[in-house]
Write a protein that holds these residues in place. Structure first.
Motif, PDB file in Angstrom:
ATOM      1  N   THR A   1      63.748 -19.171  18.537  1.00 41.49           N
ATOM      2  CA  THR A   1      62.638 -18.272  17.878  1.00 41.49           C
ATOM      3  C   THR A   1      61.848 -17.447  18.866  1.00 41.49           C
ATOM      4  O   THR A   1      61.489 -16.444  18.494  1.00 41.49           O
TER       5      THR A   1
ATOM      6  N   GLY B   1      58.043 -15.544  13.162  1.00 40.74           N
ATOM      7  CA  GLY B   1      57.201 -16.620  12.666  1.00 40.74           C
ATOM      8  C   GLY B   1      55.829 -16.298  13.126  1.00 40.74           C
ATOM      9  O   GLY B   1      55.037 -17.214  13.480  1.00 40.74           O
TER      10      GLY B   1
ATOM     11  N   ASN C   1      62.758 -12.558  11.173  1.00 39.61           N
ATOM     12  CA  ASN C   1      62.933 -13.711  12.175  1.00 39.61           C
ATOM     13  C   ASN C   1      61.812 -14.150  12.399  1.00 39.61           C
ATOM     14  O   ASN C   1      61.544 -15.220  12.572  1.00 39.61           O
TER      15      ASN C   1
ATOM     16  N   TYR D   1      58.202 -18.831   5.303  1.00 38.44           N
ATOM     17  CA  TYR D   1      59.572 -19.069   5.061  1.00 38.44           C
ATOM     18  C   TYR D   1      60.442 -19.492   3.989  1.00 38.44           C
ATOM     19  O   TYR D   1      59.856 -20.047   3.207  1.00 38.44           O
TER      20      TYR D   1
ATOM     21  N   MET E   1      64.538 -20.911   3.423  1.00 37.33           N
ATOM     22  CA  MET E   1      65.854 -21.430   4.157  1.00 37.33           C
ATOM     23  C   MET E   1      67.002 -21.614   3.080  1.00 37.33           C
ATOM     24  O   MET E   1      67.044 -22.648   2.739  1.00 37.33           O
TER      25      MET E   1
ATOM     26  N   TRP F   1      61.458 -27.633  13.045  1.00 38.15           N
ATOM     27  CA  TRP F   1      61.194 -26.452  13.669  1.00 38.15           C
ATOM     28  C   TRP F   1      61.665 -26.604  15.256  1.00 38.15           C
ATOM     29  O   TRP F   1      61.694 -28.005  15.703  1.00 38.15           O
TER      30      TRP F   1
ATOM     31  N   SER G   1      61.967 -15.072   7.485  1.00 38.57           N
ATOM     32  CA  SER G   1      60.716 -15.270   7.580  1.00 38.57           C
ATOM     33  C   SER G   1      60.128 -13.917   6.679  1.00 38.57           C
ATOM     34  O   SER G   1      60.773 -12.857   6.696  1.00 38.57           O
TER      35      SER G   1
ATOM     36  N   ASN H   1      57.760 -25.448   8.448  1.00 37.20           N
ATOM     37  CA  ASN H   1      58.589 -24.527   9.247  1.00 37.20           C
ATOM     38  C   ASN H   1      59.885 -25.401   9.765  1.00 37.20           C
ATOM     39  O   ASN H   1      59.877 -26.378  10.408  1.00 37.20           O
ATOM     40  N   PRO H   2      61.059 -24.972   9.148  1.00 39.50           N
ATOM     41  CA  PRO H   2      61.586 -23.646   8.917  1.00 39.50           C
ATOM     42  C   PRO H   2      61.817 -23.443   7.277  1.00 39.50           C
ATOM     43  O   PRO H   2      62.349 -22.681   6.658  1.00 39.50           O
TER      44      PRO H   2
ATOM     45  N   ARG I   1      67.182 -19.190   8.340  1.00 37.28           N
ATOM     46  CA  ARG I   1      65.716 -19.265   8.014  1.00 37.28           C
ATOM     47  C   ARG I   1      65.296 -17.512   7.721  1.00 37.28           C
ATOM     48  O   ARG I   1      65.531 -16.866   9.004  1.00 37.28           O
TER      49      ARG I   1
END
Ligand code: PMP
Ligand code: GLU
Length: 392
Positions: A14, A37, A35, A320, A322, A123, A371, A171-172, A369
């Protein structure tokens, strides 16, 4: 030669992607960044003002390594008020982001060979943080809705299991653990006398009327072996300020302070004063940001499920989503036969200029993932580009 410890670590996916994206941007490529975060909003003005005022007032010298007392007191009050957790200022350490709280907490309790249970998807940094502390990460997949699978966790516990790491909102995945699951986790942790590290950094980002419960608040005896990690990055849009905190039993807080004393000393002094203003400023600014994320969450959930081969279950928190993308596997996209989510993410970036993080980075192959820390217009643009890529 690089040490054995560091050669065994992976770069943070990340963090690393930021470099790749900076290079693409420098070349003039317009990438939709799904992408990141980090909140795309500026830090609220009253917090910025407090930081500037602190600088002007000469609050530029060292502070105690654990942080200024008023901030530690304010954090203890916040934990009481918001989470029903009882700490004195001597149980609080202000840290360089939640990252330092996590690493120093693990260093303070993990001995070589201790096993740490990590629920996947997880994460990116958790396993490497555990390895830095000499521990052994033990992965346990979550069940439907990315909720903890209590039976699977029970089966993973061995005599070497020291700690379980919990992250809700997650997260994620964006999952918020249900009360039922949190109670079951609290019971299991108490019965097996495990340590628990609860990373609550997304606690304020919960939608659809749901609320956050700290697993540690559910059984008072957990506090003896609990490490609560939280921070300012997500709730207050303060990612670059680098401020977080650890709440722990006093000997652990002291151990984490000894580590900080040797490695970083205090968090930047004027930043600590800004954090004090953040905690004292009420939740109005947080609520405004939460409303924005909640609206985006609804939009992206709908759009993701319209993409061929994508399935995104409903989730309630963080920023997020997924989706499972195994439905795309075997299809040819832009001349490439897709066999993994890493490959799909690569093609999406190269051909559609949309950045996401592949599930492999979160120990969850077959997923991506997304965001939603960009405007609704950018979300629509990004998903529409992916739709064209998959359709064409
Ligand atoms: N925990 C989780 C789950 C995260 O997503 C992040 C990402 N920033 C962190 C901890 C670290 O946050 P920071 O160091 O910015 O406080
Ligand atoms: N935690 C955020 C993310 O997962 C920010 C990057 C990082 O520090 O890992 O994208």
């Amino acid at each position: 030669m690089i040490s054995k410890l560091v050669s065994g670590l992976n770069p943070s996916a990340t963090v690393e992607i930021q470099e790749t994206l900076a290079q693409l941007t420098a070349k003039g490529v317009d990438v939709v960044r799904l992408n990141a975060g980090e909140p795309d909003m500026p830090t609220p003005a009253h917090i910025v003002d407090a930081g500037i005022n602190a600088l002007r007032e000469g609050k530029t010298r060292y502070t105690p390594a654990a942080g200024i007392l008023p901030l530690r007191e304010a954090i203890a009050e916040k934990l009481e008020r918001d989470n029903g957790l009882h700490y004195e200022s001597s149980g609080i350490v202000v840290t360089t982001g939640a990252k330092q709280a996590l690493v120093n907490a693990l260093l303070a309790v993990i001995d070589p060979g201790d096993e740490v249970i990590i629920l996947t998807p997880a994460w990116v940094s958790y396993p490497d943080m555990v390895k830095i502390a000499g521990g052994v990460p033990v992965f346990v997949p979550t069940g439907p809705g990315y909720q903890p699978d209590i039976r699977a966790i029970e089966r993973a516990i061995t005599p070497k299991t020291k700690l379980i790491l919990i992250n809700s909102p997650n997260n994620p995945t964006g999952a918020v653990y249900t009360e039922e699951k949190l109670h079951a986790l609290a019971d299991l942790i108490a019965e097996r006398k495990l340590w628990v590290l609860s990373d609550e950094i997304y606690e304020k980002l919960i939608y659809k009327g749901k609320t956050h419960t700290s697993v540690v608040s559910l059984r008072p005896e957990l506090a003896e072996r609990a490490l609560i990690v939280n921070g300012f990055s997500k709730a207050f849009a303060m990612t670059g300020w680098r401020a977080g905190y650890l709440a722990a039993p006093k000997p652990i807080a002291k151990a984490a302070t000894i580590l900080a004393g040797h490695m970083t000393s205090n968090v930047t002094t004027f930043v600590q004063w800004a954090c004090l203003a953040a905690l004292g400023g009420g939740d109005t600014c947080i609520e405004a940001m939460r409303d924005v994320f909640a609206a985006r969450q609804t939009v992206i959930e709908g759009l993701l499920n319209e993409l061929p081969g994508f399935t995104a279950g409903p989730v309630d928190g963080a920023f997020y989503m997924m989706p499972d993308v195994t439905g795309v596997f075997g299809r040819t996209v832009a001349g490439v036969t897709i066999e993994s989510s890493a490959q799909l993410a690569h093609v999406m970036l190269e051909k559609a200029h949309v950045a996401v993080i592949p599930g492999e980075a979160f120990f969850s192959p077959g997923t991506l993932r997304f965001s939603y820390c960009v405007s609704e217009a950018d979300i629509r643009e990004g998903i529409s580009r992916i739709g064209q890529l998959l359709g064409g």
